[in-house]
Design a protein around this motif. Structure first.
Motif, PDB file in Angstrom:
ATOM      1  N   SER A  39       2.683   6.394   1.956  1.00 31.69           N
ATOM      2  CA  SER A  39       3.361   6.864   0.752  1.00 31.69           C
ATOM      3  C   SER A  39       2.418   6.740  -0.445  1.00 31.69           C
ATOM      4  O   SER A  39       1.404   6.030  -0.393  1.00 31.69           O
ATOM      5  CB  SER A  39       4.627   6.041   0.504  1.00 31.69           C
ATOM      6  OG  SER A  39       4.284   4.713   0.168  1.00 31.69           O
ATOM      7  N   ALA A  40       2.772   7.417  -1.523  1.00 33.39           N
ATOM      8  CA  ALA A  40       1.959   7.351  -2.743  1.00 33.39           C
ATOM      9  C   ALA A  40       1.831   5.912  -3.259  1.00 33.39           C
ATOM     10  O   ALA A  40       0.727   5.489  -3.628  1.00 33.39           O
ATOM     11  CB  ALA A  40       2.541   8.273  -3.815  1.00 33.39           C
ATOM     12  N   PRO A  41       2.930   5.120  -3.295  1.00 40.61           N
ATOM     13  CA  PRO A  41       2.778   3.728  -3.742  1.00 40.61           C
ATOM     14  C   PRO A  41       1.862   2.901  -2.831  1.00 40.61           C
ATOM     15  O   PRO A  41       1.107   2.053  -3.310  1.00 40.61           O
ATOM     16  CB  PRO A  41       4.204   3.175  -3.706  1.00 40.61           C
ATOM     17  CG  PRO A  41       5.087   4.368  -3.807  1.00 40.61           C
ATOM     18  CD  PRO A  41       4.343   5.474  -3.124  1.00 40.61           C
ATOM     19  N   GLU A  42       1.885   3.163  -1.537  1.00 40.75           N
ATOM     20  CA  GLU A  42       1.013   2.449  -0.612  1.00 40.75           C
ATOM     21  C   GLU A  42      -0.450   2.814  -0.851  1.00 40.75           C
ATOM     22  O   GLU A  42      -1.327   1.943  -0.860  1.00 40.75           O
ATOM     23  CB  GLU A  42       1.409   2.751   0.835  1.00 40.75           C
ATOM     24  CG  GLU A  42       2.730   2.139   1.246  1.00 40.75           C
ATOM     25  CD  GLU A  42       3.243   2.639   2.572  1.00 40.75           C
ATOM     26  OE1 GLU A  42       3.994   1.881   3.217  1.00 40.75           O
ATOM     27  OE2 GLU A  42       2.915   3.785   2.971  1.00 40.75           O
ATOM     28  N   GLU A  57      -5.768   1.377  -3.104  1.00 43.28           N
ATOM     29  CA  GLU A  57      -6.872   1.642  -4.027  1.00 43.28           C
ATOM     30  C   GLU A  57      -7.048   0.500  -5.020  1.00 43.28           C
ATOM     31  O   GLU A  57      -8.173   0.108  -5.345  1.00 43.28           O
ATOM     32  CB  GLU A  57      -6.652   2.970  -4.748  1.00 43.28           C
ATOM     33  CG  GLU A  57      -6.819   4.160  -3.826  1.00 43.28           C
ATOM     34  CD  GLU A  57      -6.476   5.489  -4.477  1.00 43.28           C
ATOM     35  OE1 GLU A  57      -6.021   5.502  -5.648  1.00 43.28           O
ATOM     36  OE2 GLU A  57      -6.655   6.521  -3.811  1.00 43.28           O
ATOM     37  N   ARG A  58      -5.937  -0.058  -5.486  1.00 43.36           N
ATOM     38  CA  ARG A  58      -5.984  -1.187  -6.417  1.00 43.36           C
ATOM     39  C   ARG A  58      -6.600  -2.410  -5.727  1.00 43.36           C
ATOM     40  O   ARG A  58      -7.470  -3.086  -6.297  1.00 43.36           O
ATOM     41  CB  ARG A  58      -4.569  -1.490  -6.911  1.00 43.36           C
ATOM     42  CG  ARG A  58      -4.481  -2.158  -8.220  1.00 43.36           C
ATOM     43  CD  ARG A  58      -3.069  -2.255  -8.778  1.00 43.36           C
ATOM     44  NE  ARG A  58      -2.072  -2.686  -7.815  1.00 43.36           N
ATOM     45  CZ  ARG A  58      -1.076  -1.916  -7.359  1.00 43.36           C
ATOM     46  NH1 ARG A  58      -0.956  -0.667  -7.778  1.00 43.36           N
ATOM     47  NH2 ARG A  58      -0.199  -2.387  -6.496  1.00 43.36           N
ATOM     48  N   LEU A  64       4.146  -2.877   4.674  1.00 40.64           N
ATOM     49  CA  LEU A  64       2.748  -2.763   4.272  1.00 40.64           C
ATOM     50  C   LEU A  64       2.584  -3.106   2.799  1.00 40.64           C
ATOM     51  O   LEU A  64       1.661  -3.839   2.429  1.00 40.64           O
ATOM     52  CB  LEU A  64       2.217  -1.355   4.561  1.00 40.64           C
ATOM     53  CG  LEU A  64       0.768  -1.084   4.154  1.00 40.64           C
ATOM     54  CD1 LEU A  64      -0.185  -2.007   4.907  1.00 40.64           C
ATOM     55  CD2 LEU A  64       0.409   0.367   4.414  1.00 40.64           C
ATOM     56  N   LEU A  65       3.482  -2.603   1.971  1.00 45.37           N
ATOM     57  CA  LEU A  65       3.389  -2.885   0.533  1.00 45.37           C
ATOM     58  C   LEU A  65       3.506  -4.375   0.243  1.00 45.37           C
ATOM     59  O   LEU A  65       2.766  -4.895  -0.599  1.00 45.37           O
ATOM     60  CB  LEU A  65       4.468  -2.120  -0.240  1.00 45.37           C
ATOM     61  CG  LEU A  65       4.073  -0.735  -0.727  1.00 45.37           C
ATOM     62  CD1 LEU A  65       5.251  -0.046  -1.411  1.00 45.37           C
ATOM     63  CD2 LEU A  65       2.888  -0.781  -1.651  1.00 45.37           C
TER      64      LEU A  65
END
Length: 111
Positions: free
Chosen positions: A55-58, A63-64, A2-3
């Protein structure tokens, strides 16, 4: 996975936004094609991803991307409105050039 998909989409959006800011629309078809491909890829991934387990990075990346999409949408809207205005002006000029004045509002009956 996903990232990496979100990162690719983010890069496409950044490139298109930079082009729109520079008033360079020559690659617009390519941007549209690449964004469509990203949308298909994310739709497929979305069916397999549980939003509660992101996950937090995802989440940060989502959001970005959302913020960048808002800015991109604003710029696209500005360009579309400008193109519509130019189109209206050209259309009016063509109609004026083709008109013989028969039905012109400026024509007045004189007694």
């Amino acid at each position: 996975m996903l990232l990496s998909s979100l990162s690719r989409l983010e890069a496409i959006i950044d490139a298109e936004t930079a082009a729109l800011t520079a008033h360079d629309l020559q690659d617009q078809d390519d941007f549209n094609r690449r964004k469509s491909q990203s949308l298909v890829e994310l739709a497929r991934l979305g069916r397999a991803v549980d939003a509660a387990q992101l996950s937090a990075p995802e989440i940060d990346c989502l959001e970005r991307v959302r913020a960048k999409l808002r800015r991109n949408h604003e710029l696209l809207g500005i360009h579309l409105r400008a193109m519509q205005e130019v189109s209206d002006i050209v259309s009016t000029m063509i109609q004026s050039a083709e008109s013989d004045g028969t039905y012109s509002a400026a024509l007045r009956y004189q007694e």
